[in-house]
Design a protein around this motif. Structure first.
Motif, PDB file in Angstrom:
ATOM      1  N   ASP A   1       3.570  -6.652   3.675  1.00  0.00           N
ATOM      2  CA  ASP A   1       4.313  -5.535   3.081  1.00  0.00           C
ATOM      3  C   ASP A   1       4.279  -4.275   3.932  1.00  0.00           C
ATOM      4  OD1 ASP A   1       5.064  -7.063   0.949  1.00  0.00           O
ATOM      5  OD2 ASP A   1       3.450  -6.394  -0.367  1.00  0.00           O
ATOM      6  N   THR A   2       3.551  -4.293   5.028  1.00  0.00           N
ATOM      7  CA  THR A   2       3.620  -3.145   5.935  1.00  0.00           C
ATOM      8  C   THR A   2       4.949  -3.117   6.680  1.00  0.00           C
ATOM      9  OG1 THR A   2       2.553  -4.401   7.726  1.00  0.00           O
ATOM     10  CG2 THR A   2       1.116  -3.110   6.254  1.00  0.00           C
ATOM     11  N   ARG A   3       5.740  -4.150   6.537  1.00  0.00           N
ATOM     12  CA  ARG A   3       7.075  -4.205   7.138  1.00  0.00           C
ATOM     13  C   ARG A   3       8.105  -4.166   6.016  1.00  0.00           C
ATOM     14  NH1 ARG A   3       7.509  -8.958  11.332  1.00  0.00           N
ATOM     15  NH2 ARG A   3       8.843  -7.461  12.432  1.00  0.00           N
TER      16      ARG A   3
ATOM     17  N   GLU B   1       8.133   0.059   9.585  1.00  0.00           N
ATOM     18  CA  GLU B   1       6.799  -0.536   9.617  1.00  0.00           C
ATOM     19  C   GLU B   1       5.745   0.532   9.352  1.00  0.00           C
ATOM     20  OE1 GLU B   1       6.171  -3.831  12.747  1.00  0.00           O
ATOM     21  OE2 GLU B   1       7.640  -2.486  13.672  1.00  0.00           O
TER      22      GLU B   1
ATOM     23  N   PHE C   1      11.887  -4.593   4.696  1.00  0.00           N
ATOM     24  CA  PHE C   1      13.111  -5.314   5.026  1.00  0.00           C
ATOM     25  C   PHE C   1      14.227  -4.916   4.071  1.00  0.00           C
ATOM     26  CE2 PHE C   1       9.523  -7.942   6.345  1.00  0.00           C
ATOM     27  CZ  PHE C   1       9.866  -8.261   7.656  1.00  0.00           C
TER      28      PHE C   1
ATOM     29  N   LEU D   1      14.716  -5.937   9.475  1.00  0.00           N
ATOM     30  CA  LEU D   1      13.585  -5.016   9.494  1.00  0.00           C
ATOM     31  C   LEU D   1      14.085  -3.575   9.517  1.00  0.00           C
ATOM     32  CD1 LEU D   1      10.508  -4.566   9.796  1.00  0.00           C
ATOM     33  CD2 LEU D   1      10.855  -4.623  12.273  1.00  0.00           C
TER      34      LEU D   1
ATOM     35  N   PHE E   1       8.261   1.126   0.530  1.00  0.00           N
ATOM     36  CA  PHE E   1       7.172   0.179   0.783  1.00  0.00           C
ATOM     37  C   PHE E   1       6.451  -0.150  -0.526  1.00  0.00           C
ATOM     38  CE2 PHE E   1       7.599   2.072   5.049  1.00  0.00           C
ATOM     39  CZ  PHE E   1       7.605   0.931   5.834  1.00  0.00           C
TER      40      PHE E   1
ATOM     41  N   PRO F   1      -0.533  -1.116  10.602  1.00  0.00           N
ATOM     42  CA  PRO F   1      -1.157  -2.280   9.960  1.00  0.00           C
ATOM     43  C   PRO F   1      -2.658  -2.398  10.170  1.00  0.00           C
ATOM     44  CG  PRO F   1      -0.181  -2.955  12.027  1.00  0.00           C
ATOM     45  CD  PRO F   1       0.067  -1.469  11.908  1.00  0.00           C
TER      46      PRO F   1
ATOM     47  N   HIS G   1       6.910   3.102  12.502  1.00  0.00           N
ATOM     48  CA  HIS G   1       8.173   2.911  13.227  1.00  0.00           C
ATOM     49  C   HIS G   1       9.311   2.784  12.235  1.00  0.00           C
ATOM     50  CE1 HIS G   1      11.137   1.393  16.039  1.00  0.00           C
ATOM     51  NE2 HIS G   1      11.234   0.258  15.363  1.00  0.00           N
TER      52      HIS G   1
ATOM     53  N   ALA H   1      13.352   1.516  12.248  1.00  0.00           N
ATOM     54  CA  ALA H   1      14.201   0.698  13.115  1.00  0.00           C
ATOM     55  C   ALA H   1      15.685   1.002  12.993  1.00  0.00           C
ATOM     56  CB  ALA H   1      13.969  -0.784  12.810  1.00  0.00           C
TER      57      ALA H   1
END
Length: 344
Positions: A206-208, A76, A210, A73, A51, A79, A59, A61
């Motif tokens: 940016d909390t997710r 996470e 990829f 994704l 991150f 947020p 989470h 994925a």
């Protein structure tokens, strides 16, 4: 003697014919000169996915061994606090927009009327102070009032004059409106507030996490509930299409191979099924042949490390797999080495 000379001439012709034939057989192209064959191993690239901000993982994925595509994704962060920062900065931008709008609008008619009224009141006060001063001056000349009364009237007159000047200056400023410098400062402050909002929004995005490239999840390092940071990766991704072939090119073949030339990669695991590839890197410096490289050349010869990119759409080539690389020399014009033939 004539017969001996004829024999010598015949012998010379035979020798020249044999030499010409030998030269022909030495110079004619053979199957081995139509391509360069080298040997190497698959060397898969890796990416440490982390991150951009610190936070608690909410989470995950994907699992180890999952194949992921670019932009998928992976994980996470919680947020909540990032959303609060966005809300705060949105309010700051809205407030500063109103400040700038007020400055650009200038003074309202009511404000100008109020300034005019203040100036008129100051003018009336000054007129009354002048009358009082003249009256006290006449009375003091006849000694009907103490001199102190005259001094008080003079002071009141000066005060009234100053108040009038201040009211008139205030009216002028109200009519002119805000200063250009104040408007410029308000604009700059709005830009700063907007930049802070964009940063907060970027941090929320940016909390997710990829996937930066297509690959396979090799290691899942953190779990939900762990604290993540830019220094601690969450996943290790193996980028396996294309893969790298680490091989070594003999010095005598250096002039035949160029960057961008197409190549065929063969593996014992998939006989009769070559993989498409291209030459992506040739080392500028020579080195001795590594002991782990099995070639038909002498190990004491100098070689140049090369990197062959190989298409691996079905992920059949794996890390460390030994392969044979064949680079055709005929009709193999160098392509753009940044071109990915796997996308054709």
């Amino acid at each position: 003697m004539a017969i001996a000379k004829k024999k010598l001439v015949i012998a010379a012709v035979v020798i020249l014919a044999i030499g010409a034939g030998a030269a022909y057989w030495e110079s004619r192209p053979t199957a081995s000169t139509n391509q360069v064959t080298i040997y190497g191993n698959v060397d898969i690239r890796q990416v440490q996915a982390a991150f951009d901000d610190s936070g608690r993982i909410l989470h995950l994925a994907v699992q180890e061994g999952d194949h992921v595509h670019k932009g998928q994704l992976l994980a996470e962060l919680d947020p909540t606090r990032f959303q609060d920062a966005v809300d705060r900065d949105q309010a700051s931008v809205a407030a500063q927009e109103q400040v700038l709008a007020r400055l650009l609008a200038g003074s309202r008619p009511e404000e100008i009327a109020q300034a005019r009224a203040s100036a008129a009141a100051a003018q009336a006060t000054l007129a009354n102070a002048e009358i009082t001063w003249h009256r006290q001056q006449a009375l003091a000349a006849e000694q009907y009032v103490p001199k102190q009364n005259l001094d008080n009237a003079a002071a009141a007159l000066k005060t009234a004059q100053a108040n009038l000047d201040r009211a008139q200056q205030g009216l002028t400023l109200t009519i002119k409106g805000p200063r250009t410098e104040d408007i410029a400062a308000a604009r700059s402050q709005l830009v700063a507030e907007q930049a802070a909002l964009h940063l907060a929004q970027r941090e929320l995005v940016d909390t997710r996490l990829f996937a930066p490239q297509e690959g396979v999840v090799q290691d899942r390092i953190l779990e939900p509930g762990d604290m993540a940071s830019p220094q601690v990766p969450v996943f290790t991704l193996a980028l396996d299409n294309p893969v790298w072939i680490r091989a070594y090119l003999p010095e005598k073949s250096l002039g035949q191979v160029q960057l961008g030339m197409l190549a065929d990669i063969a593996s014992d695991s998939f006989p009769g099924k070559p993989f498409a590839g291209w030459v992506g890197f040739i080392s500028p410096t020579a080195e001795f042949t590594p002991k782990t490289v099995q070639t038909t050349e002498l190990r004491t010869e100098l070689v140049y490390r090369v990197r062959i990119y190989a298409c691996n759409p079905r992920h059949q080539l794996r890390l460390g797999m030994p392969v044979t690389v064949q680079i055709p020399l005929r009709n193999n014009r160098p392509k753009n080495r940044n071109t990915n033939v796997c996308e054709r």
